[in-house]
Design an enzyme around this catalytic site. Structure first.
Site, mmCIF file in Angstrom:
data_model
loop_
_atom_site.group_PDB
_atom_site.id
_atom_site.type_symbol
_atom_site.label_atom_id
_atom_site.label_comp_id
_atom_site.label_asym_id
_atom_site.label_seq_id
_atom_site.Cartn_x
_atom_site.Cartn_y
_atom_site.Cartn_z
ATOM 1 N N ASP A 1 -7.053 -3.788 10.848
ATOM 2 C CA ASP A 1 -5.748 -2.734 10.815
ATOM 3 C C ASP A 1 -5.457 -2.077 12.408
ATOM 4 O O ASP A 1 -6.738 -2.023 13.017
ATOM 5 C CB ASP A 1 -6.076 -1.634 9.888
ATOM 6 C CG ASP A 1 -4.596 -0.912 9.381
ATOM 7 O OD1 ASP A 1 -3.704 -1.074 9.925
ATOM 8 O OD2 ASP A 1 -4.899 -0.281 8.191
ATOM 9 N N CYS B 271 0.695 -1.325 -0.092
ATOM 10 C CA CYS B 271 0.011 -0.023 0.029
ATOM 11 C C CYS B 271 0.787 1.338 -0.163
ATOM 12 O O CYS B 271 2.019 1.265 0.206
ATOM 13 C CB CYS B 271 -0.984 0.109 1.092
ATOM 14 S SG CYS B 271 -2.271 1.160 1.056
HETATM 15 O O1 LIG Z 1 -1.156 5.268 4.498
HETATM 16 C C1 LIG Z 1 -1.842 5.975 4.835
HETATM 17 O O2 LIG Z 1 -1.078 7.002 5.177
HETATM 18 C C2 LIG Z 1 -3.187 6.033 5.079
HETATM 19 C C3 LIG Z 1 -3.815 7.226 5.334
HETATM 20 C C4 LIG Z 1 -5.325 7.130 5.658
HETATM 21 C C5 LIG Z 1 -5.887 5.776 5.454
HETATM 22 C C6 LIG Z 1 -5.360 4.675 5.242
HETATM 23 C C7 LIG Z 1 -3.758 4.793 5.103
HETATM 24 N N1 LIG Z 1 -3.241 3.576 4.888
HETATM 25 C C8 LIG Z 1 -3.618 2.508 4.718
HETATM 26 C C9 LIG Z 1 -2.644 1.340 4.682
HETATM 27 O O3 LIG Z 1 -1.774 1.544 4.078
HETATM 28 C C10 LIG Z 1 -2.838 0.173 5.762
HETATM 29 O O4 LIG Z 1 -3.690 0.523 6.830
HETATM 30 C C11 LIG Z 1 -1.744 -0.456 6.173
HETATM 31 O O5 LIG Z 1 -1.675 -1.690 5.346
HETATM 32 C C12 LIG Z 1 -1.082 -0.601 7.295
HETATM 33 O O6 LIG Z 1 -0.155 0.707 7.604
HETATM 34 P P1 LIG Z 1 1.083 0.196 7.937
HETATM 35 O O7 LIG Z 1 1.107 0.015 9.594
HETATM 36 O O8 LIG Z 1 1.815 1.488 7.810
HETATM 37 O O9 LIG Z 1 1.907 -0.801 7.476
#
Ligand SMILES: O=C(O)c1ccccc1NCC(=O)[C@H](O)[C@H](O)COP(=O)(O)O
Length: 199
Positions: free
Chosen positions: A125, A9
């Site tokens: 999440d 992502c």
């Molecule tokens: O990535 C972001 O900044 C974001 C902002 C708002 C809503 C969702 C967002 N990201 C979603 C994701 O990338 C997933 O939740 C991700 O798998 C988990 O994030 P991470 O802990 O950074 O791997």
């Protein structure tokens, strides 16, 4: 190697998209939620999505945006899936179904099964999505939902295999754990994550 579903992502560059696809990602996420270091606009996402082969799902990521805005971004960018991180209900998922879109419901709640809101994939999440902070998926009181669900939140190449084995997740999603600095992906970490996730 397992057939675990892997979504990478928050991609912003053509080279990162190419790396993720070549490494075997099943889905690629583009963040349309405002205020993130990963936010892309619809025109930029359209160019990136055009590089992605048919068999890999392109997903637009939204947080608390009106359904009309989600639909507009999805249409303008050409992504084939939408991932909602807000307070949307079943009626919102139904409204976004048109055009054969794949619907992902992201939540920090302990949901019992995928599909309760009409979603195709459920994403469990952390409360602060995209922060890289893990949550208590390893605790004794965590019960995995039924159906197709993805684990997300603080995963990285070093912990993803254990996380899958402990939770039995159908798939995984990552953003921060494949970055060398906030908002900047690392090709090496993307490859290492996908390899580690599938064992
Ligand atoms: O990535 C972001 O900044 C974001 C902002 C708002 C809503 C969702 C967002 N990201 C979603 C994701 O990338 C997933 O939740 C991700 O798998 C988990 O994030 P991470 O802990 O950074 O791997």
């Amino acid at each position: 190697m397992s057939d675990l579903f892997v979504k990478i992502c928050g991609l912003k560059t053509a080279s990162d998209v190419d790396v993720a696809v070549a490494a075997g990602a099943d889905a690629i996420g583009f963040v349309f939620a405002p205020g993130s270091p990963r936010t892309v606009d619809a025109a930029g996402a359209r160019e990136l999505a055009a590089r992605v082969p048919e068999g890999v799902l392109t997903v637009g990521v939204f947080r608390g945006q009106p359904v009309a805005e989600v639909r507009r971004f999805a249409e303008e960018s050409g992504v084939r899936g939408v991932q909602l991180h807000g307070e949307e209900g079943p009626e919102d998922f139904a409204a976004l179904r048109a055009g054969g879109r794949t619907l992902l419901r992201a939540t920090a709640e302990h949901v019992k099964r995928c599909g309760e809101y009409g979603e195709d994939l459920l994403l469990l999440d952390a409360p602060d999505p995209g922060s890289g902070k893990p949550w208590n998926w390893g605790s004794a009181d965590f019960t995995a939902p039924e159906g197709r669900w993805l684990l997300a939140g603080g995963l990285n190449p070093g912990n993803v295999r254990e996380a899958v084995e402990v939770t039995g997740a159908w798939g995984v999603d990552v953003s921060s754990g494949v970055e060398r600095e906030r908002g900047v992906k690392s090709p090496e970490l993307i490859r290492a994550f996908i390899e580690a996730a599938r064992g």
